[in-house]
Design a protein around this motif. Sequence first.
Motif, PDB file in Angstrom:
ATOM      1  N   PHE A   1      11.171  -6.078   6.250  1.00  0.00           N
ATOM      2  CA  PHE A   1      11.422  -7.207   7.139  1.00  0.00           C
ATOM      3  C   PHE A   1      12.873  -7.231   7.629  1.00  0.00           C
ATOM      4  CE2 PHE A   1       7.604  -8.931   4.960  1.00  0.00           C
ATOM      5  CZ  PHE A   1       6.805  -8.993   6.090  1.00  0.00           C
ATOM      6  N   GLU A   2      13.797  -6.820   6.772  1.00  0.00           N
ATOM      7  CA  GLU A   2      15.191  -6.738   7.191  1.00  0.00           C
ATOM      8  C   GLU A   2      15.368  -5.673   8.272  1.00  0.00           C
ATOM      9  OE1 GLU A   2      19.533  -5.680   5.216  1.00  0.00           O
ATOM     10  OE2 GLU A   2      17.861  -6.243   3.929  1.00  0.00           O
ATOM     11  N   PHE A   3      14.693  -4.539   8.107  1.00  0.00           N
ATOM     12  CA  PHE A   3      14.729  -3.490   9.121  1.00  0.00           C
ATOM     13  C   PHE A   3      14.181  -3.996  10.450  1.00  0.00           C
ATOM     14  CE2 PHE A   3      12.329  -0.202  11.383  1.00  0.00           C
ATOM     15  CZ  PHE A   3      13.337   0.696  11.679  1.00  0.00           C
ATOM     16  N   ALA A   4      13.042  -4.698  10.392  1.00  0.00           N
ATOM     17  CA  ALA A   4      12.432  -5.218  11.618  1.00  0.00           C
ATOM     18  C   ALA A   4      13.348  -6.248  12.276  1.00  0.00           C
ATOM     19  CB  ALA A   4      11.074  -5.835  11.301  1.00  0.00           C
ATOM     20  N   TRP A   5      14.025  -7.055  11.486  1.00  0.00           N
ATOM     21  CA  TRP A   5      14.905  -8.084  12.027  1.00  0.00           C
ATOM     22  C   TRP A   5      16.129  -7.477  12.700  1.00  0.00           C
ATOM     23  CZ3 TRP A   5      14.104 -13.170  12.600  1.00  0.00           C
ATOM     24  CH2 TRP A   5      15.201 -13.957  12.932  1.00  0.00           C
ATOM     25  N   GLN A   6      16.746  -6.515  12.039  1.00  0.00           N
ATOM     26  CA  GLN A   6      17.973  -5.921  12.567  1.00  0.00           C
ATOM     27  C   GLN A   6      17.721  -5.059  13.804  1.00  0.00           C
ATOM     28  OE1 GLN A   6      19.821  -3.815   9.379  1.00  0.00           O
ATOM     29  NE2 GLN A   6      20.625  -5.675   8.418  1.00  0.00           N
ATOM     30  N   ASN A   7      16.616  -4.311  13.794  1.00  0.00           N
ATOM     31  CA  ASN A   7      16.335  -3.385  14.891  1.00  0.00           C
ATOM     32  C   ASN A   7      15.397  -3.970  15.942  1.00  0.00           C
ATOM     33  OD1 ASN A   7      17.914  -1.305  13.800  1.00  0.00           O
ATOM     34  ND2 ASN A   7      16.265  -0.817  12.385  1.00  0.00           N
ATOM     35  N   LYS A   8      15.023  -5.231  15.761  1.00  0.00           N
ATOM     36  CA  LYS A   8      14.099  -5.911  16.653  1.00  0.00           C
ATOM     37  C   LYS A   8      12.816  -5.098  16.847  1.00  0.00           C
ATOM     38  CE  LYS A   8      17.550  -8.655  18.987  1.00  0.00           C
ATOM     39  NZ  LYS A   8      18.490  -8.491  17.913  1.00  0.00           N
ATOM     40  N   ALA A   9      12.343  -4.540  15.759  1.00  0.00           N
ATOM     41  CA  ALA A   9      11.099  -3.772  15.748  1.00  0.00           C
ATOM     42  C   ALA A   9       9.985  -4.682  15.239  1.00  0.00           C
ATOM     43  CB  ALA A   9      11.242  -2.538  14.864  1.00  0.00           C
ATOM     44  N   TRP A  10       9.599  -5.633  16.074  1.00  0.00           N
ATOM     45  CA  TRP A  10       8.617  -6.641  15.652  1.00  0.00           C
ATOM     46  C   TRP A  10       7.230  -6.046  15.456  1.00  0.00           C
ATOM     47  CZ3 TRP A  10      11.596 -10.052  13.999  1.00  0.00           C
ATOM     48  CH2 TRP A  10      12.748 -10.435  14.685  1.00  0.00           C
ATOM     49  N   TRP A  11       6.979  -4.873  16.022  1.00  0.00           N
ATOM     50  CA  TRP A  11       5.672  -4.249  15.905  1.00  0.00           C
ATOM     51  C   TRP A  11       5.392  -3.781  14.477  1.00  0.00           C
ATOM     52  CZ3 TRP A  11       6.261   0.637  14.092  1.00  0.00           C
ATOM     53  CH2 TRP A  11       7.498   1.223  14.269  1.00  0.00           C
ATOM     54  N   ILE A  12       6.422  -3.613  13.654  1.00  0.00           N
ATOM     55  CA  ILE A  12       6.210  -3.097  12.304  1.00  0.00           C
ATOM     56  C   ILE A  12       5.679  -4.179  11.353  1.00  0.00           C
ATOM     57  CG2 ILE A  12       8.463  -3.491  11.251  1.00  0.00           C
ATOM     58  CD1 ILE A  12       8.328  -0.624  10.232  1.00  0.00           C
ATOM     59  N   ILE A  13       5.932  -5.437  11.653  1.00  0.00           N
ATOM     60  CA  ILE A  13       5.515  -6.522  10.755  1.00  0.00           C
ATOM     61  C   ILE A  13       3.991  -6.627  10.660  1.00  0.00           C
ATOM     62  CG2 ILE A  13       5.605  -9.025  10.391  1.00  0.00           C
ATOM     63  CD1 ILE A  13       8.483  -8.915  11.449  1.00  0.00           C
TER      64      ILE A  13
ATOM     65  N   ILE B   1       1.801  -4.304  11.102  1.00  0.00           N
ATOM     66  CA  ILE B   1       1.305  -3.106  10.428  1.00  0.00           C
ATOM     67  C   ILE B   1       1.469  -3.235   8.919  1.00  0.00           C
ATOM     68  CG2 ILE B   1       1.718  -0.629  10.120  1.00  0.00           C
ATOM     69  CD1 ILE B   1       2.469  -0.538  13.099  1.00  0.00           C
ATOM     70  N   VAL B   2       2.631  -3.710   8.499  1.00  0.00           N
ATOM     71  CA  VAL B   2       2.880  -3.886   7.061  1.00  0.00           C
ATOM     72  C   VAL B   2       1.941  -4.944   6.483  1.00  0.00           C
ATOM     73  CG1 VAL B   2       4.600  -4.664   5.379  1.00  0.00           C
ATOM     74  CG2 VAL B   2       5.252  -3.087   7.188  1.00  0.00           C
ATOM     75  N   LEU B   3       1.728  -6.029   7.206  1.00  0.00           N
ATOM     76  CA  LEU B   3       0.832  -7.080   6.710  1.00  0.00           C
ATOM     77  C   LEU B   3      -0.611  -6.598   6.590  1.00  0.00           C
ATOM     78  CD1 LEU B   3       2.238 -10.208   8.572  1.00  0.00           C
ATOM     79  CD2 LEU B   3       2.532  -9.552   6.177  1.00  0.00           C
ATOM     80  N   VAL B   4      -1.078  -5.821   7.556  1.00  0.00           N
ATOM     81  CA  VAL B   4      -2.442  -5.288   7.491  1.00  0.00           C
ATOM     82  C   VAL B   4      -2.577  -4.309   6.328  1.00  0.00           C
ATOM     83  CG1 VAL B   4      -4.079  -3.790   8.695  1.00  0.00           C
ATOM     84  CG2 VAL B   4      -3.005  -5.670   9.904  1.00  0.00           C
ATOM     85  N   LEU B   5      -1.582  -3.468   6.128  1.00  0.00           N
ATOM     86  CA  LEU B   5      -1.626  -2.544   4.992  1.00  0.00           C
ATOM     87  C   LEU B   5      -1.632  -3.287   3.657  1.00  0.00           C
ATOM     88  CD1 LEU B   5       0.743   0.306   6.190  1.00  0.00           C
ATOM     89  CD2 LEU B   5      -1.729   0.400   5.908  1.00  0.00           C
TER      90      LEU B   5
END
Length: 54
Positions: free
Chosen positions: A15-27, A29-33
């Motif tokens: 979540f920190e990676f997604a927040w810093q890089n504005k990669a909202w698409w990864i959240i 994917i992680v939740l579904v996994l």
Amino acid sequence: MRTLRYIGRLLGEFFEFAWQNKAWWIIPIVLVLLLLTVFIVTGSSVAPFIYTLF
């Protein structure tokens, strides 16, 4: 208990990676996994009890 701490730390880093890089698409994917993992773990632990009912 130590494993849960590592999993929590790993999720925090995702979540920190997604927040810093504005990669909202990864959240999503992680939740579904995570949801699939929970279904697999609970399904494999409940299955032997269901077979004894039939």
